[in-house]
Design an enzyme around this catalytic site. Structure first.
Site, PDB file in Angstrom:
ATOM      1  CG  HIS A 258      -2.078   0.928   1.074  1.00  0.00           C
ATOM      2  ND1 HIS A 258      -1.994   2.264   1.381  1.00  0.00           N
ATOM      3  CD2 HIS A 258      -3.331   0.708   0.596  1.00  0.00           C
ATOM      4  CE1 HIS A 258      -3.157   2.825   1.108  1.00  0.00           C
ATOM      5  NE2 HIS A 258      -3.979   1.917   0.623  1.00  0.00           N
ATOM      6  CG  ASP A 309      -8.338  -4.490  -3.024  1.00  0.00           C
ATOM      7  OD1 ASP A 309      -9.533  -4.249  -2.788  1.00  0.00           O
ATOM      8  OD2 ASP A 309      -7.556  -3.652  -3.495  1.00  0.00           O
TER       9      ASP A 309
HETATM   10  C1  LIG Z   1      -0.436  -0.531  -3.936  1.00  0.00           C
HETATM   11  C2  LIG Z   1       0.918  -0.307  -4.618  1.00  0.00           C
HETATM   12  C3  LIG Z   1       0.684   0.281  -6.007  1.00  0.00           C
HETATM   13  C4  LIG Z   1       1.729   0.687  -3.762  1.00  0.00           C
HETATM   14  O1  LIG Z   1       2.867   0.894  -4.469  1.00  0.00           O
HETATM   15  P1  LIG Z   1       4.066   1.864  -4.057  1.00  0.00           P
HETATM   16  O2  LIG Z   1       3.798   2.645  -2.861  1.00  0.00           O
HETATM   17  O3  LIG Z   1       4.363   2.631  -5.285  1.00  0.00           O
HETATM   18  O4  LIG Z   1       5.160   0.839  -3.677  1.00  0.00           O
HETATM   19  P2  LIG Z   1       6.242   0.321  -4.669  1.00  0.00           P
HETATM   20  O5  LIG Z   1       5.587  -0.155  -5.940  1.00  0.00           O
HETATM   21  O6  LIG Z   1       7.292   1.394  -4.787  1.00  0.00           O
HETATM   22  O7  LIG Z   1       6.829  -0.934  -3.901  1.00  0.00           O
HETATM   23  C5  LIG Z   1       7.960  -0.952  -3.030  1.00  0.00           C
HETATM   24  C6  LIG Z   1       8.621  -2.312  -3.151  1.00  0.00           C
HETATM   25  O8  LIG Z   1       7.699  -3.333  -2.771  1.00  0.00           O
HETATM   26  C7  LIG Z   1       7.417  -4.176  -3.884  1.00  0.00           C
HETATM   27  N1  LIG Z   1       5.990  -4.439  -3.914  1.00  0.00           N
HETATM   28  C8  LIG Z   1       5.003  -3.544  -3.665  1.00  0.00           C
HETATM   29  N2  LIG Z   1       3.824  -4.136  -3.767  1.00  0.00           N
HETATM   30  C9  LIG Z   1       4.069  -5.421  -4.082  1.00  0.00           C
HETATM   31  C10 LIG Z   1       3.267  -6.518  -4.314  1.00  0.00           C
HETATM   32  N3  LIG Z   1       1.943  -6.400  -4.246  1.00  0.00           N
HETATM   33  N4  LIG Z   1       3.835  -7.705  -4.607  1.00  0.00           N
HETATM   34  C11 LIG Z   1       5.177  -7.820  -4.669  1.00  0.00           C
HETATM   35  N5  LIG Z   1       6.010  -6.797  -4.464  1.00  0.00           N
HETATM   36  C12 LIG Z   1       5.459  -5.620  -4.175  1.00  0.00           C
HETATM   37  C13 LIG Z   1       7.840  -3.397  -5.112  1.00  0.00           C
HETATM   38  O9  LIG Z   1       8.152  -4.236  -6.191  1.00  0.00           O
HETATM   39  C14 LIG Z   1       9.027  -2.663  -4.571  1.00  0.00           C
HETATM   40  O10 LIG Z   1      10.095  -3.582  -4.463  1.00  0.00           O
HETATM   41  P3  LIG Z   1      11.594  -3.159  -4.833  1.00  0.00           P
HETATM   42  O11 LIG Z   1      11.921  -2.076  -3.844  1.00  0.00           O
HETATM   43  O12 LIG Z   1      12.363  -4.400  -4.672  1.00  0.00           O
HETATM   44  O13 LIG Z   1      11.532  -2.647  -6.236  1.00  0.00           O
HETATM   45  C15 LIG Z   1       1.703  -1.614  -4.720  1.00  0.00           C
HETATM   46  O14 LIG Z   1       1.972  -2.125  -3.436  1.00  0.00           O
HETATM   47  C16 LIG Z   1       0.977  -2.625  -5.568  1.00  0.00           C
HETATM   48  O15 LIG Z   1       1.108  -2.595  -6.801  1.00  0.00           O
HETATM   49  N6  LIG Z   1       0.196  -3.579  -4.929  1.00  0.00           N
HETATM   50  C17 LIG Z   1      -0.559  -4.527  -5.685  1.00  0.00           C
HETATM   51  C18 LIG Z   1      -1.865  -3.910  -6.162  1.00  0.00           C
HETATM   52  C19 LIG Z   1      -2.882  -3.752  -5.044  1.00  0.00           C
HETATM   53  O16 LIG Z   1      -3.090  -4.633  -4.237  1.00  0.00           O
HETATM   54  N7  LIG Z   1      -3.518  -2.580  -5.047  1.00  0.00           N
HETATM   55  C20 LIG Z   1      -4.552  -2.258  -4.080  1.00  0.00           C
HETATM   56  C21 LIG Z   1      -4.114  -1.155  -3.186  1.00  0.00           C
HETATM   57  S1  LIG Z   1      -5.311  -0.882  -1.901  1.00  0.00           S
END
Ligand SMILES: CC(C)(COP(=O)(O)OP(=O)(O)OC[C@H]1O[C@@H](n2cnc3c(N)ncnc32)[C@H](O)[C@@H]1OP(=O)(O)O)[C@@H](O)C(=O)NCCC(=O)NCCS
Length: 372
Positions: A258, A309
């Site tokens: 998140h 979710d």
């Molecule tokens: C929600 C989300 C977009 C937040 O993203 P963010 O704040 O931009 O975090 P980041 O994408 O920068 O992630 C940080 C690290 O965790 C990892 N990570 C984040 N969410 C992940 C996931 N769901 N599965 C695996 N790895 C994940 C990223 O790959 C990154 O790893 P790295 O540092 O090795 O590159 C992201 O966690 C995600 O895509 N989750 C899946 C979609 C989801 O469930 N969305 C509903 C949100 S309520």
């Protein structure tokens, strides 16, 4: 010109003020913790709280329910239009079109006042479930089921989809999921809605745009993708190996992580309890074991907690809801939060217009067409 501040994805940026909810110190709507709202409240009380700023007393709640009942109708022309949508039309897109079409018939579309926007929000809360359920049934060659006055929105949703009275357990699960999805500060879709109405566009335009923003799998679409993860894992014995391989491949696991909650999503904690209960009731304990293994390994390997979710996808599965309706159900609930934000934005409006850091080419001389 103020000093240039740039944060990709606006991460950590305070982009506005709100009195509607905060994620600081756990999620609360207008000062009430999400745990208390989900355990003791109903979606109707929460929607009223979001729109009006206070919990309703018994009389106000009764009046609110009556207004929702009275607004629970959709112009026949819209149902007719849905009848002619191609079979490939996705429920999220139908809701987006439905919200847009409903604007044409709204008696106060040209009135952007606080009071008119509350009335429009109430109408949309009552009408969007009808659009979703009508499309779902028409797609299966069945006629829509009308909502019944006196029922909760959760019960009406389930009845309009399945033409059957939901069990108390299913009604409660649906109601709680609607409460938990109703509001979440400056997320992508809410911010979208605020940007749209900051131009003084109308409430329906803000909601239509917000539905578009919610559709993506990084936002609302994640609850549907959760079932793809569980489907791909298959048997619970495969869970540990599957998730370790997926993480080694750097696969993003939907339902985890998140932007704001780095230690855990408080909404996921309570919904997991309900999920366990419903899993037992429906003989799905195996899926809960699989989910727990995945959750444990992602925490061990990446320190990523589940978001709402993760349990909600399973909860809807245990209720036999088709996967393509998971994100539309999120829309029905978040309409309350979006509308509250739209109204708050318009009450104290300033056009939202950030700047971009320019990374394009240096100034260039104009070249006539023949010389390019
Ligand atoms: C929600 C989300 C977009 C937040 O993203 P963010 O704040 O931009 O975090 P980041 O994408 O920068 O992630 C940080 C690290 O965790 C990892 N990570 C984040 N969410 C992940 C996931 N769901 N599965 C695996 N790895 C994940 C990223 O790959 C990154 O790893 P790295 O540092 O090795 O590159 C992201 O966690 C995600 O895509 N989750 C899946 C979609 C989801 O469930 N969305 C509903 C949100 S309520």
């Amino acid at each position: 010109m103020p000093e240039e501040i740039y944060s990709p994805g606006l991460e950590g940026v305070i982009a506005g003020e709100t009195a509607i909810s905060t994620v600081s110190g756990g999620l609360s709507y207008r000062g009430y913790s999400i745990e208390n709202l989900a355990r003791y409240g109903t979606f109707e009380e929460v929607a009223y709280l979001l729109l009006y700023g206070e919990l309703p007393n018994a009389e106000q709640l009764d009046e609110f329910r009556k207004r929702l009942d009275a607004a629970s109708q959709v112009p026949p022309a819209i149902i007719e239009a849905i009848r002619h949508f191609p079979p490939t039309a996705l429920p999220m897109d139908v809701l987006r079109s439905g919200a847009s079409m409903l604007a044409h018939w709204d008696p106060e579309i040209g009135d952007n006042s606080h009071e008119a926007n509350i009335r429009k929000a109430e109408r949309l809360l009552a009408q969007l479930p009808i659009v979703m359920a009508a499309h779902h049934r028409l797609k299966q060659g069945k006629e829509p089921v009308a909502p019944e006055a006196g029922r909760s929105l959760a019960a009406n949703c389930l009845n309009m989809l399945f033409r059957a009275d939901p069990s108390p357990g299913h009604e409660k699960a649906m109601d709680v999921s609607l409460i938990l999805y109703a509001e979440h500060e400056y997320n992508a879709s809410t911010f979208t809605a605020r940007v749209v109405v900051s131009t003084l566009a109308d409430l329906h335009s803000g909601i239509v745009a917000a539905i578009g923003a919610l559709k993506g799998p990084l936002h609302g679409g994640a609850n549907e993708k959760v079932m793809d993860v569980l489907g791909a894992v298959g048997k619970k014995e495969n869970a540990e190996k599957w998730i370790r391989d997926a993480l080694a491949r750097k696969q993003k696991i939907m339902g985890f992580g998140h932007r704001v909650y780095k230690d855990g999503d408080p909404r996921a904690v309570y919904l997991k309890e309900l999920c366990n209960e419903l899993a037992k009731e429906t003989g799905n304990e195996g899926l809960e074991v699989t989910a727990d293994v995945i959750q444990r390994v992602i925490w061990e390997e990446k320190k990523l907690p589940p978001n709402l979710d993760w349990p909600s996808g399973r909860l809807y599965h245990y209720m036999n809801l088709p996967v393509e309706l998971y994100t539309p159900l999120f829309v029905l609930s978040r309409t309350a939060g979006w509308a509250a934000h739209i109204i708050e934005q318009l009450d104290n409006n300033r056009l939202i217009r950030p700047r971009a850091r320019y990374i394009g080419s240096e100034p260039r001389a104009w070249k006539p067409l023949a010389k390019r």
